[in-house]
Design a protein around this motif. Sequence first.
Motif, short mmCIF file in Angstrom:
data_model
loop_
_atom_site.label_atom_id
_atom_site.label_comp_id
_atom_site.label_asym_id
_atom_site.label_seq_id
_atom_site.Cartn_x
_atom_site.Cartn_y
_atom_site.Cartn_z
N THR A 373 80.63 -35.63 -10.13
CA THR A 373 80.59 -34.19 -10.41
C THR A 373 79.17 -33.65 -10.25
N LEU A 374 78.19 -34.39 -10.72
CA LEU A 374 76.80 -33.95 -10.59
C LEU A 374 76.39 -33.89 -9.12
N LEU A 375 76.76 -34.90 -8.34
CA LEU A 375 76.44 -34.88 -6.91
C LEU A 375 77.12 -33.70 -6.22
N GLY A 380 76.66 -28.11 -3.78
CA GLY A 380 77.27 -26.79 -3.72
C GLY A 380 78.78 -26.78 -3.69
N MET A 381 79.43 -27.92 -3.84
CA MET A 381 80.89 -27.96 -3.83
C MET A 381 81.50 -27.47 -5.14
N LEU A 382 80.73 -27.55 -6.21
CA LEU A 382 81.17 -27.06 -7.51
C LEU A 382 80.17 -26.04 -8.03
N GLU A 383 80.66 -25.05 -8.74
CA GLU A 383 79.80 -24.01 -9.31
C GLU A 383 79.56 -24.31 -10.79
N PRO A 384 78.32 -24.19 -11.24
CA PRO A 384 78.05 -24.42 -12.67
C PRO A 384 78.82 -23.46 -13.56
N THR A 386 77.75 -23.09 -16.78
CA THR A 386 76.54 -22.49 -17.36
C THR A 386 75.35 -23.26 -16.82
N GLY A 387 74.17 -22.72 -17.03
CA GLY A 387 72.97 -23.36 -16.54
C GLY A 387 72.74 -23.08 -15.07
N SER A 388 71.82 -23.82 -14.48
CA SER A 388 71.44 -23.53 -13.09
C SER A 388 71.13 -24.80 -12.32
N VAL A 389 71.22 -24.67 -10.98
CA VAL A 389 70.85 -25.73 -10.05
C VAL A 389 70.00 -25.10 -8.96
N ARG A 390 68.87 -25.71 -8.65
CA ARG A 390 68.01 -25.20 -7.57
C ARG A 390 67.59 -26.35 -6.67
N LEU A 391 67.67 -26.10 -5.37
CA LEU A 391 67.14 -27.01 -4.37
C LEU A 391 66.00 -26.27 -3.69
N GLY A 392 64.78 -26.48 -4.15
CA GLY A 392 63.68 -25.63 -3.70
C GLY A 392 63.97 -24.22 -4.16
N ARG A 393 64.11 -23.28 -3.20
CA ARG A 393 64.46 -21.90 -3.55
C ARG A 393 65.94 -21.61 -3.36
N ALA A 394 66.71 -22.60 -2.94
CA ALA A 394 68.12 -22.38 -2.65
C ALA A 394 68.99 -22.69 -3.87
N THR A 395 70.03 -21.89 -4.03
CA THR A 395 71.06 -22.16 -5.03
C THR A 395 72.27 -22.71 -4.27
N PRO A 396 72.64 -23.98 -4.50
CA PRO A 396 73.61 -24.64 -3.61
C PRO A 396 74.92 -23.89 -3.40
N HIS A 397 75.59 -23.47 -4.48
CA HIS A 397 76.92 -22.88 -4.31
C HIS A 397 76.88 -21.47 -3.72
N ARG A 398 75.67 -20.91 -3.57
CA ARG A 398 75.54 -19.58 -2.96
C ARG A 398 74.90 -19.64 -1.56
N THR A 399 74.72 -20.86 -1.04
CA THR A 399 74.05 -21.03 0.25
C THR A 399 75.08 -21.42 1.31
N ALA A 400 74.99 -20.80 2.48
CA ALA A 400 75.92 -21.09 3.57
C ALA A 400 75.80 -22.56 3.99
N PRO A 401 76.93 -23.22 4.31
CA PRO A 401 76.89 -24.64 4.64
C PRO A 401 75.91 -25.00 5.75
N ARG A 402 75.84 -24.19 6.82
CA ARG A 402 74.94 -24.53 7.93
C ARG A 402 73.48 -24.50 7.50
N GLU A 403 73.16 -23.66 6.53
CA GLU A 403 71.81 -23.63 5.99
C GLU A 403 71.61 -24.73 4.95
N LEU A 404 72.66 -25.03 4.19
CA LEU A 404 72.54 -26.00 3.10
C LEU A 404 72.26 -27.40 3.61
N ILE A 405 72.79 -27.76 4.80
CA ILE A 405 72.58 -29.12 5.30
C ILE A 405 71.11 -29.39 5.60
N ARG A 406 70.30 -28.35 5.67
CA ARG A 406 68.86 -28.54 5.87
C ARG A 406 68.14 -28.79 4.54
#
Length: 582
Positions: A373-375, A380-384, A386-406
């Motif tokens: 579940t954490l992975l 970005g396959m699951l939305e929190p 509560t709380g937050s997840v950040r990959l640099g400046r990106a929020t996984p579940h709000r980032t387009a897949p083609r951009e997220l793979i980078r």
Amino acid sequence: MIRFEDVSVTYDDAAAPTVAGVDLTVPEGELVLLVGPSGVGKSTLLGTVSGLVPHFTGGTLRGRVTVAGRDTRTHKPRELADVVGTVGQDPLSHFVTDTVEDELAYGMESLGLAPDVMRRRVEETLDLLGLADLRERPIATLSGGQQQRVAIGSVLTPHPEVLVLDEPTSALDPAAAEEVLAVLQRLVHDLGTTVLLAEHRLERVVQYADQVLLLPSPGAAPVLGTPADVMAVAPVYPPVVGLGRLAGWEPLPLTVRDARRRAGDLRSQLAVAGSCSAGAMGVPPVRAEPGASGSVGTTSVARPLESRASRWPTWLRRRHSAQERQAEGTSVAVTENLAVRRARVEALRRVDLQVTAGETLALMGRNGAGKSTLLNTLVGMLEPSTGSVRLGRATPHRTAPRELIRHVGLVPQEPRDLLHADTVAAECASADHDAGAAPGTCRALVGELLPGIADDIHPRDLSEGQRLTLALAVVLTAKPPLLLLDEPTRGLDYAAKARLVQHLRGLADAGHAIVLATHDVELAAELAHRVVILADGEVVADGPTADVVVSSPSFAPQVTKILAPQKWLTVAQVRAALDGAA
């Protein structure tokens, strides 16, 4: 009980038989362990016992396989179902019903057993495999390890005379694996059930085997013998055997207990060789310098740290430099007060985690603890909830897949979820296109991680471990700063795992952050700088690998258990220390 008479299997368009020259008998009431490198035909040989080969898989079966007197060439799998129970590498392909209790009952319904008998056996199996709390759960909501236990339970309830199991503990945590193996041993000893199983994690199972059947290479004649005799010559062997080979112990120990009884002299040598606790944690065991003050085995202060570091083995320098990056590096992923609900289950609660560039982090914990579940949340396959997840400046579940793979790449437990093309070459070409990489990038990775695989082979014709390695190459093509792996050694033999470890070390050394969810304690000991243990969705331990796993009976590797109280983790560390002291 099982008789192989000059058996060979050749698949269509194959240049040579996958297995050949199998002529042996598996006696009634014995547990026979099938071992060998990936791709040598272990799953094929198991399939001949259940009738899946050739009735389901195709190919040509020569010779004769009989089970309880029935010829598997003339009896299809359904005609063997009352005597042979089979669990394959992929439990999802095994299920027919929706809930745990229904799945346990299905096989008995097919055989027409009385309702009162079915009810009693379902209850017995729920208790045997620790599934009672899950009886009404939909199978789709279970973790991979829980699904594995349900698959095993579904073939136990009809009480077959023969059990055929392909990687039965691959998705189980250490405690659950011990429970399943204890159940199999009880079936063998108390009920006379014959068990034939293939398993790559030999450290878990070799001590339970009555005999070991070794397939040394594709098409080579098998070797059948006692576990000690076969382990002495096998190309694959568990750490306890590796330590025994290194120390020159005869006969080779197969259990931690046997090895501990013989390890006194080795502990003394290692105490002289250097500082054991420092060596295990990535600070190398260093011999006392001539004239240095202090007791034998303490680290000398007569020479600067930088000078001593230049003499460390490569793996120690890499681990030390990665630890420095962990202390000083930039954050690649951060979760704050993260919670995730899946249906009515709170899968993650109050998870605060930071992963830095160049760090390799192992997520561990029992089945259903929340690792996958954490992975899935990080990718970005699951939305929190509560709380937050950040990959640099990106929020996984709000980032387009083609951009997220980078930013992040995930290799899931089921590699088929990533593989969609008809050939390995087409899969690699697609990966190059999606990642914007130069043509041939993915194929070069496949050649490095999986030597000898042809371009035109279909991914479904690969073994489970080979498919996983292909999926890893597809993900690595995009060179994501954060690489997530869910049970990455499932289906891999020791040689394939060593190649994977070497490649992942190189990625970490190049600054990639790696998070792997694993039940493989030996992998964590070999690779991880840091271990995080989850329980019921919460972080219960987070620290350097040695600090966390050495203090845990469930997650300590074999070498640690054998050499305790000294804090060694792997055979490679012991070898490096002894070589340095020579």
